[in-house]
Design an enzyme around this catalytic site. Structure first.
Site, mmCIF file in Angstrom:
data_model
loop_
_atom_site.group_PDB
_atom_site.id
_atom_site.type_symbol
_atom_site.label_atom_id
_atom_site.label_comp_id
_atom_site.label_asym_id
_atom_site.label_seq_id
_atom_site.Cartn_x
_atom_site.Cartn_y
_atom_site.Cartn_z
ATOM 1 N N HIS A 98 -9.425 4.292 -1.684
ATOM 2 C CA HIS A 98 -8.542 4.465 -0.524
ATOM 3 C C HIS A 98 -9.282 5.282 0.537
ATOM 4 O O HIS A 98 -10.325 5.868 0.280
ATOM 5 C CB HIS A 98 -7.268 5.195 -0.930
ATOM 6 C CG HIS A 98 -6.251 4.318 -1.574
ATOM 7 N ND1 HIS A 98 -4.914 4.333 -1.233
ATOM 8 C CD2 HIS A 98 -6.363 3.377 -2.539
ATOM 9 C CE1 HIS A 98 -4.253 3.451 -1.970
ATOM 10 N NE2 HIS A 98 -5.113 2.867 -2.773
ATOM 11 N N GLY B 118 -7.145 8.492 7.121
ATOM 12 C CA GLY B 118 -7.198 8.755 8.553
ATOM 13 C C GLY B 118 -8.581 8.562 9.141
ATOM 14 O O GLY B 118 -9.548 8.205 8.457
ATOM 15 N N ARG C 22 -7.017 -0.264 13.494
ATOM 16 C CA ARG C 22 -6.227 0.408 14.530
ATOM 17 C C ARG C 22 -7.095 0.719 15.747
ATOM 18 O O ARG C 22 -6.685 0.498 16.890
ATOM 19 C CB ARG C 22 -5.645 1.716 13.973
ATOM 20 C CG ARG C 22 -4.679 1.544 12.824
ATOM 21 C CD ARG C 22 -4.102 2.892 12.402
ATOM 22 N NE ARG C 22 -3.283 2.798 11.197
ATOM 23 C CZ ARG C 22 -2.517 3.762 10.740
ATOM 24 N NH1 ARG C 22 -2.458 4.921 11.390
ATOM 25 N NH2 ARG C 22 -1.804 3.607 9.644
ATOM 26 N N ASN D 274 -9.991 -0.054 0.636
ATOM 27 C CA ASN D 274 -8.908 -0.087 1.614
ATOM 28 C C ASN D 274 -9.381 0.338 2.999
ATOM 29 O O ASN D 274 -10.026 1.379 3.139
ATOM 30 C CB ASN D 274 -7.776 0.846 1.173
ATOM 31 C CG ASN D 274 -6.979 0.297 0.008
ATOM 32 O OD1 ASN D 274 -7.415 -0.616 -0.688
ATOM 33 N ND2 ASN D 274 -5.805 0.858 -0.220
ATOM 34 N N ASP E 38 0.847 -1.193 0.000
ATOM 35 C CA ASP E 38 0.000 0.000 0.000
ATOM 36 C C ASP E 38 0.884 1.246 0.000
ATOM 37 O O ASP E 38 1.779 1.387 0.832
ATOM 38 C CB ASP E 38 -0.899 -0.031 1.252
ATOM 39 C CG ASP E 38 -1.969 1.038 1.239
ATOM 40 O OD1 ASP E 38 -2.349 1.481 0.142
ATOM 41 O OD2 ASP E 38 -2.430 1.421 2.335
ATOM 42 N N ASP F 154 -7.904 0.685 7.079
ATOM 43 C CA ASP F 154 -6.798 0.638 8.027
ATOM 44 C C ASP F 154 -7.225 1.158 9.395
ATOM 45 O O ASP F 154 -7.089 0.487 10.414
ATOM 46 C CB ASP F 154 -5.620 1.461 7.476
ATOM 47 C CG ASP F 154 -4.354 1.323 8.324
ATOM 48 O OD1 ASP F 154 -4.388 0.623 9.353
ATOM 49 O OD2 ASP F 154 -3.332 1.920 7.953
ATOM 50 N N SER F 155 -7.796 2.372 9.428
ATOM 51 C CA SER F 155 -8.106 3.016 10.706
ATOM 52 C C SER F 155 -9.050 2.184 11.575
ATOM 53 O O SER F 155 -8.915 2.166 12.805
ATOM 54 C CB SER F 155 -8.724 4.406 10.471
ATOM 55 O OG SER F 155 -7.796 5.274 9.854
ATOM 56 N N SER G 241 -12.107 3.757 5.604
ATOM 57 C CA SER G 241 -12.491 3.241 6.914
ATOM 58 C C SER G 241 -13.815 3.846 7.357
ATOM 59 O O SER G 241 -14.099 5.022 7.110
ATOM 60 C CB SER G 241 -11.407 3.541 7.955
ATOM 61 O OG SER G 241 -10.276 2.710 7.754
#
Length: 381
Positions: free
Chosen positions: A228, A195, A277, A271, A98, A273-274, A231
Site C-alpha cells: 500500500h 499520500g 490524482r 497500490n 480498498d 492512487d496519488s 505512489s
C-alpha cells in the site's frame, strides 16, 4: 470477459515474478480509462474503489461523512461502470475494495458487484484483527470473492486512513495471520506511506517481504503480499501543477527502483492512487490555461473556481463536484464537460500506462488462469 476475483491475478504475478498494479478510481471516466490502457498493454487489471470512494460515487460530495447507504449506492455504480467497459474486454479484470472499514462496508461492496475486498483491521490488536478478517473471509469466500487483509500500520493520510507513525509487520505474525484467517492477500508495512508526502529518501525494508515469503514457502502457505502507499509521485507532474498555479509542497513518492526491488522480494500487488490524482489535477489546470473560455463556462467554470480556491489540493474529487452526474453515471451533457472528461482520462492513462510497463505486467493477461466467482466458490470450499 466477466470480472474475476483477485486470487488468480495474485497467483500469476507470483508465478511469473512481475508486479501487478492496483489503481484507484473515483469516477466512471477513470474506470473506463484504466480498463482501456490495460487492454492496450494486454495487462491484467485491478481497479480499486476505496471505501470512501464508494461514498463519493454514491453522491456524497463530503465523502468523509459518507453513510453506509451512500457506499452501497456508490459500490453499485462503480460495479456497473467496470462491468460496462470491462465485460467485453480481452483481459482479466478485478474490482477490488480498498480499505474496507468494517464488515458492512465489505458486504456493501460485494453486493454491489466487487469481486475482491480488503478489510483493514490494522488499527486493532492482533486477535481482534484476525476475528474481523475471518468474518469477512467467511462471507466473501462463500460467494467466490477474494479477500485482502492488513497487518502492520502505514504512516500517512489517505481518505479515512491516518497514522503519524509506521508499525512494521512482524514476519512470524504475518504467517500466523494467513493461517488463522485464510486471506488471499496481505497488505504489509515495510516502509511505504499513504499520500503524496512520503518524505524525501524513503527506504523500503525489503527484508520484511522477503522474510514473510520465505516463511510462507516453508509452511506451504499460498497468498499474495501487497504494498500500500506505493505512489511514485512523479516530480515532473508536481512541477507542472505548480507551474500552472497550484501550490503542492513536500511531495515525495517511492522511487520506482525500490518498488522493482520489492517485487523481486515477494511483493505482488502494488497500490497506486496519488499519482493518478496528481496527473488528473495537472490536466485540469492545463486545460483551463489553454482554453480561457472554459473559465466562465456554465457547466465547468465552477471547476476552475475550485482549482483557484484550493491551490494546495490535488484530489480531483475536490474539483469535480459541479459535475457529479458525469462522475457517477458517465453522462456528458455538452462539449465543455467532454473536455474535462477527456483530460481526466488522459491523466489516468499517462500514469497507469507508465506503471504497467515499469511493473512488468504488460503482455501478462494470457498468463492468468481465469476463474469465475462460481468456480472460486468451489475452490474455496
Amino acid at each position: 470477459m466477466p470480472l474475476i476475483p483477485l486470487k488468480p491475478l495474485i497467483d500469476a504475478s507470483d508465478k511469473y515474478h512481475y508486479g501487478q498494479g492496483a489503481f484507484n478510481v473515483n469516477a466512471v471516466a477513470q474506470a473506463k480509462a484504466v480498463i482501456e490502457v490495460h487492454e492496450m498493454f494486454r495487462s491484467p487489471a485491478i481497479l480499486q474503489g476505496a471505501d470512501l470512494a464508494n461514498g463519493f460515487m454514491g453522491g456524497c460530495t463530503d465523502f468523509a461523512k459518507a453513510t453506509l447507504e451512500d457506499k452501497k449506492r456508490g459500490a453499485k455504480l462503480i460495479g456497473d461502470a467496470v462491468r460496462k467497459y470491462g465485460e467485453h474486454a480481452s483481459i482479466p479484470i478485478v474490482l477490488h475494495l480498498d480499505h474496507g472499514r468494517d464488515f458492512d462496508s465489505c458486504k456493501a461492496a460485494i453486493d454491489g458487484g466487487y469481486t475482491s475486498v480488503m478489510i483493514d483491521g490494522s488499527s486493532l490488536d492482533f486477535d481482534r484483527n484476525v476475528e474481523l478478517t475471518r468474518e469477512v473471509v467467511k462471507y466473501a469466500h462463500a460467494r467466490g470473492v477474494s479477500v485482502e487483509g492488513e497487518l502492520g500500520v502505514l504512516a500517512g493520510v489517505e481518505d479515512h486512513v491516518f497514522s503519524k507513525e509506521s508499525t512494521y509487520t512482524n514476519p512470524l505474525k504475518a504467517v500466523e495471520f494467513f493461517k488463522k484467517t485464510q486471506v488471499d492477500a496481505l497488505a504489509i508495512s515495510y516502509g511505504t506511506m499513504h499520500g503524496a508526502s512520503k518524505g524525501a529518501n524513503v527506504r523500503l525494508r525489503k527484508e520484511i517481504p522477503l522474510a514473510i515469503r520465505e516463511c510462507m514457502r516453508h509452511e506451504g502457505i499460498e497468498g499474495g503480499l501487497v504494498s500500500h502507499g506505493s505512489s511514485t509521485v512523479p516530480e515532473y507532474i508536481v512541477n507542472e501543477i505548480n507551474g500552472l498555479g497550484g501550490q503542492i509542497g513536500n511531495a515525495n513518492g517511492i522511487a520506482i527502483e525500490q518498488l522493482l526491488e520489492a517485487i523481486q522480494c515477494g511483493i505482488n500487488k502494488i497500490n497506486v492512487d496519488s499519482d493518478i490524482r496528481l496527473a488528473v489535477t495537472r490536466n485540469f489546470r492545463e486545460l483551463f490555461h489553454r482554453e480561457e473560455s472554459l473559465k466562465t463556462s456554465p457547466s465547468v467554470g465552477a471547476i476552475y473556481r475550485l482549482l483557484e480556491e484550493k491551490k494546495e489540493a490535488f484530489d480531483p474529487r475536490v474539483f469535480v463536484t459541479p459535475i457529479m452526474d458525469t462522475v457517477m453515471y458517465g453522462n456528458i451533457p455538452d462539449g465543455d464537460v467532454e473536455k474535462i472528461v477527456t483530460a481526466m482520462e488522459k491523466g489516468v492513462k499517462e500514469v497507469v500506462g507508465t506503471l504497467i510497463v515499469q511493473f512488468g505486467s504488460y503482455g501478462k493477461a494470457s498468463l492468468v488462469e481465469c476463474k469465475s466467482l462460481e468456480e472460486m466458490k468451489e475452490l474455496y470450499k
